[in-house]
Enzyme design. Structure first.
Site: not given
Ligand code: UDX
Length: 427
Positions: A265
């Site tokens: 996403c």
């Molecule tokens: C995300 C959104 O949270 C969700 O609402 C949307 O519909 C789809 O995209 P998702 O892709 O499942 O969901 O992952 P998420 O848990 O949000 O993490 C995304 C990425 O960001 C991961 O690679 C994670 O490692 C990274 N991340 C997250 C960080 O690097 N730092 C943070 O503080 C939080």
């Protein structure tokens, strides 16, 4: 209500199972007979926590699947489009599958007596529902929008791995409808969920989804940039962000700096919004920077590694974590991908370990070593890169002793071990 759900991928299957759990009668439509068979047997085509239980409970009762649009549309009141919206080569959104699904849906609506509502749940750029989907359905069905059929956009905000929970316990529900009648029908589906509904037009609903993801991605890239500055100053960015996040206007979430964001996403949606802005003649400099920071971030781990080891040619480097985040086998846009590419380009020998995602990574890098434990990947290595926030990496310490040189570059602020040469990416 009677609901059909087009597309049995991650969003479609979760939506179908959760609507069934909310008491609706659901028909899934997919062009892949294999997926249809699986759903009819109560087996989810993708892994999501809690999904199998729901499908097993409802399959053959209030969920069934078919490849036949006419059958599904004739026997339901409302259809959700939940198909994929991949990026094209320029990062812009590819609406090919949405258009094909809309056409099939339109032709089925044309054969049905009575009113039907079409809802886009796929993530699509603003204007798509009203300027692309509705006209295709109008043409294929020969029916009039707002008269013979209703339409709307109802975005999802589901985290992978927590999608069932997020569907049943949302922070928000957004219904963007072309008229009141469509709005009432779409909103009624969520009557059993305790959450206020935001009612808008379709374009606003489409924009809300992009802004939501772009803002979260911006928070991460912002935290990474601050982390990079803190690193140069010898300041712990996690201490900084802990205090900054106490401001209720900021919130403590999504301020974790590290190797950057991946997944299906964030990268795709930010790029699609950039593409849409440019199409409208606007240069979205901030959003471009969000992507740029995210692309450079994982490669800084290679610089940190090389600054300690010297040339990587012929050296064995362990990569711990291949999935884009913990608790999933999904490697889409994983920050491990550019890191492994850079290691291979520099002539390093890569050994890797991931509790779930190794098989998926084999399709991209068949030639690297895939180990069945962290310790095996670490054996004899000259350095280790930690790429994914898996819980099991938190406890690693004595395992690093098997390395040729116990040098760990941590991209997720996970490792707490005194006896190693530890390098934090931003801390
Ligand atoms: C995300 C959104 O949270 C969700 O609402 C949307 O519909 C789809 O995209 P998702 O892709 O499942 O969901 O992952 P998420 O848990 O949000 O993490 C995304 C990425 O960001 C991961 O690679 C994670 O490692 C990274 N991340 C997250 C960080 O690097 N730092 C943070 O503080 C939080």
């Amino acid at each position: 209500m009677k609901v059909s759900v087009i597309g049995s991928g991650y969003v479609g299957t979760v939506t179908a199972a959760c609507f069934a759990e909310l008491g609706h009668n659901v028909v899934c439509i997919d062009i892949d007979p294999g997926k249809v068979d699986m759903i009819n047997r109560g087996q989810p085509p993708i892994y999501e926590e809690g999904l199998e239980e729901l499908l097993k409970k409802h399959a053959g009762k209030n969920i069934r699947a078919t490849t036949d649009y006419d059958d599904a549309v004739a026997n339901t009141d409302i259809s959700f489009i939940c198909v994929g919206t991949p990026s094209d080569d320029n990062g812009n959104i590819d609406l090919g599958i949405v258009k094909a699904a809309s056409k099939s849906l339109g032709s089925a609506i044309g054969k049905k007596d009575g009113y039907h509502v079409v809802v886009v749940k796929s993530t699509v750029v603003p204007e798509t529902t009203e300027k692309v989907v509705v006209p295709i359905i109008e043409q294929a069905s020969g029916r009039k929008p707002g008269v013979d059929f209703g339409a709307g956009m109802n975005p999802e905000f589901l985290r992978e791995g927590k999608a069932v929970h997020d569907f049943m316990h949302p922070d928000k529900i957004v219904v963007g409808a072309i008229d009141q009648r469509s709005d009432d029908i779409i909103s009624a589906l969520y009557a059993n969920i305790k959450c206020q509904i935001t009612h808008t037009d379709p374009g606003t609903a489409e924009m809300i989804k992009y802004v939501n993801n772009s803002f979260l991605a911006t928070k991460i890239s912002f935290s990474n940039e601050i982390g990079n500055i803190c690193k140069k100053l010898g300041i712990d960015t996690y201490k900084v962000m802990e205090a900054v996040g106490k401001d209720s206007r900021i919130s403590p979430n999504f301020l974790n700096s590290g190797a950057g964001f991946g997944g299906s996403c964030f990268p795709k949606d930010v790029k699609a919004l950039i593409g849409k802005a440019k199409e409208l003649g606007y240069e979205p400099g901030l959003l471009e920077s969000v992507i740029n920071v995210n692309e450079v971030q994982p490669l800084m781990m290679i610089d940190l590694l090389e600054s300690r080891t010297g040339e990587l040619e012929g050296k064995r480097i362990a990569v711990l974590g291949l999935a884009f985040k913990n608790d999933t086998d999904d490697i889409r846009e994983s920050r491990a991908i550019p890191v492994i590419r850079a290691l291979l380009d520099k002539g390093a020998k890569v050994s890797s370990y991931d509790p779930m995602a190794a098989d998926n990574m084999k399709a991209i890098y068949p030639g690297i070593e895939y180990c069945d434990s962290a310790v095996k990947a670490l054996e004899g290595a000259n350095g280790c890169l930690v790429m994914t926030e898996w819980d099991e990496f938190k406890g690693l310490c004595s395992e690093f002793k098997v390395m040729h040189r116990p040098l760990v570059v941590d991209g997720r602020n996970m490792i707490r071990c005194e006896d190693i040469e530890y390098v934090g990416l931003c801390w």
